[in-house]
Design a protein around this motif. Sequence first.
Motif, PDB file in Angstrom:
ATOM      1  N   ALA A   1      47.489  31.511  42.130  1.00  0.00           N
ATOM      2  CA  ALA A   1      46.150  32.246  42.419  1.00  0.00           C
ATOM      3  C   ALA A   1      45.513  33.531  42.351  1.00  0.00           C
ATOM      4  O   ALA A   1      46.427  34.016  43.384  1.00  0.00           O
ATOM      5  CB  ALA A   1      44.592  31.883  43.272  1.00  0.00           C
ATOM      6  N   PHE A   2      45.062  34.397  41.864  1.00  0.00           N
ATOM      7  CA  PHE A   2      44.914  35.743  41.427  1.00  0.00           C
ATOM      8  C   PHE A   2      43.552  36.569  41.494  1.00  0.00           C
ATOM      9  O   PHE A   2      42.624  36.193  41.184  1.00  0.00           O
ATOM     10  CB  PHE A   2      45.644  36.317  40.388  1.00  0.00           C
ATOM     11  N   ASP A   3      43.696  37.105  42.262  1.00  0.00           N
ATOM     12  CA  ASP A   3      42.615  38.420  42.217  1.00  0.00           C
ATOM     13  C   ASP A   3      43.088  40.098  41.650  1.00  0.00           C
ATOM     14  O   ASP A   3      43.386  40.388  41.888  1.00  0.00           O
ATOM     15  CB  ASP A   3      42.202  38.359  44.035  1.00  0.00           C
ATOM     16  N   PHE A   4      42.137  39.223  40.107  1.00  0.00           N
ATOM     17  CA  PHE A   4      42.610  40.423  38.911  1.00  0.00           C
ATOM     18  C   PHE A   4      41.582  41.777  39.344  1.00  0.00           C
ATOM     19  O   PHE A   4      40.579  42.024  39.822  1.00  0.00           O
ATOM     20  CB  PHE A   4      42.229  39.815  37.659  1.00  0.00           C
ATOM     21  N   GLY A   5      42.219  42.504  39.665  1.00  0.00           N
ATOM     22  CA  GLY A   5      41.502  44.360  39.760  1.00  0.00           C
ATOM     23  C   GLY A   5      42.359  44.938  38.634  1.00  0.00           C
ATOM     24  O   GLY A   5      43.631  45.130  37.807  1.00  0.00           O
ATOM     25  N   THR A   6      41.536  46.327  38.402  1.00  0.00           N
ATOM     26  CA  THR A   6      41.876  47.724  37.333  1.00  0.00           C
ATOM     27  C   THR A   6      43.548  48.066  37.965  1.00  0.00           C
ATOM     28  O   THR A   6      44.243  48.432  37.469  1.00  0.00           O
ATOM     29  CB  THR A   6      40.957  48.282  36.958  1.00  0.00           C
ATOM     30  N   ARG A   7      43.734  48.031  39.287  1.00  0.00           N
ATOM     31  CA  ARG A   7      44.505  48.466  40.335  1.00  0.00           C
ATOM     32  C   ARG A   7      45.501  47.816  41.026  1.00  0.00           C
ATOM     33  O   ARG A   7      46.338  48.113  41.029  1.00  0.00           O
ATOM     34  CB  ARG A   7      43.752  49.825  41.374  1.00  0.00           C
ATOM     35  N   ARG A   8      44.673  46.568  41.535  1.00  0.00           N
ATOM     36  CA  ARG A   8      45.893  45.580  41.832  1.00  0.00           C
ATOM     37  C   ARG A   8      45.170  44.504  41.809  1.00  0.00           C
ATOM     38  O   ARG A   8      44.932  44.455  41.693  1.00  0.00           O
ATOM     39  CB  ARG A   8      45.575  46.156  43.612  1.00  0.00           C
ATOM     40  N   ILE A   9      46.170  43.488  42.019  1.00  0.00           N
ATOM     41  CA  ILE A   9      45.538  41.743  41.526  1.00  0.00           C
ATOM     42  C   ILE A   9      46.446  41.348  43.418  1.00  0.00           C
ATOM     43  O   ILE A   9      47.978  41.595  44.017  1.00  0.00           O
ATOM     44  CB  ILE A   9      47.065  41.218  41.117  1.00  0.00           C
ATOM     45  N   GLY A  10      45.562  40.399  43.306  1.00  0.00           N
ATOM     46  CA  GLY A  10      46.233  39.929  44.987  1.00  0.00           C
ATOM     47  C   GLY A  10      46.372  38.647  44.326  1.00  0.00           C
ATOM     48  O   GLY A  10      46.126  37.864  43.208  1.00  0.00           O
ATOM     49  N   VAL A  11      46.703  38.059  45.074  1.00  0.00           N
ATOM     50  CA  VAL A  11      48.144  36.281  44.998  1.00  0.00           C
ATOM     51  C   VAL A  11      48.161  35.947  46.106  1.00  0.00           C
ATOM     52  O   VAL A  11      47.906  36.223  47.598  1.00  0.00           O
ATOM     53  CB  VAL A  11      49.349  36.520  44.183  1.00  0.00           C
ATOM     54  N   ALA A  12      47.404  34.355  45.583  1.00  0.00           N
ATOM     55  CA  ALA A  12      47.703  33.411  46.781  1.00  0.00           C
ATOM     56  C   ALA A  12      48.287  32.836  46.242  1.00  0.00           C
ATOM     57  O   ALA A  12      48.303  31.871  45.045  1.00  0.00           O
ATOM     58  CB  ALA A  12      46.113  33.093  47.284  1.00  0.00           C
ATOM     59  N   THR A  13      48.909  31.446  47.060  1.00  0.00           N
ATOM     60  CA  THR A  13      49.291  30.423  46.866  1.00  0.00           C
ATOM     61  C   THR A  13      49.061  29.313  47.413  1.00  0.00           C
ATOM     62  O   THR A  13      48.608  29.077  48.467  1.00  0.00           O
ATOM     63  CB  THR A  13      50.641  30.349  46.892  1.00  0.00           C
ATOM     64  N   GLY A  14      48.964  27.854  46.504  1.00  0.00           N
ATOM     65  CA  GLY A  14      48.985  26.122  48.351  1.00  0.00           C
ATOM     66  C   GLY A  14      49.218  25.321  47.318  1.00  0.00           C
ATOM     67  O   GLY A  14      49.572  25.654  45.560  1.00  0.00           O
TER      68      GLY A  14
END
Length: 149
Positions: A15-28
């Motif tokens: 999963a991705f938390d999209f942002g213009t400066r950073r992208i957070g990534v999670a897994t499951g």
Amino acid sequence: MPDVAQGILSGTVLAFDFGTRRIGVATGEYELRMAHPLVTINEAMTKPRFEKIAELIRTWQPVLLVVGLSVHADGTEHEITRLCHRFARRLEGRFGIPVAMADERYTTVVARSALEEAGVAGKKQRPMIDQIAAQHILQTYFDLSYAAS
């Protein structure tokens, strides 16, 4: 939201938390329906971002990708909404993996609160906040997809 996961019974999900400066990534794991924070991509440029995402995809071999859809609190779209859709289309086009969109309203607020409860405050949250937000996006997706089945 169409159920792109229909027919998927198991496998890794990113999963991705999209942002213009950073992208957070999670897994499951789809079968377990439990999300975990993974990493924050701190690249603002498209090419290095997708290189890091390609590396994650090679490593984790996901069967599904989930992208958080940023909208205003009342559900109306704004500029970042369009960019989230574009990011999702690029992921699907480049990697050939189904992509689902998930509402990401308040995930950063929830992530910030969870970090504060864990004793992480202020600037110390920055390296983790986006991946914790991605975790909440994925967990919400899992919870809603489970309730719908």
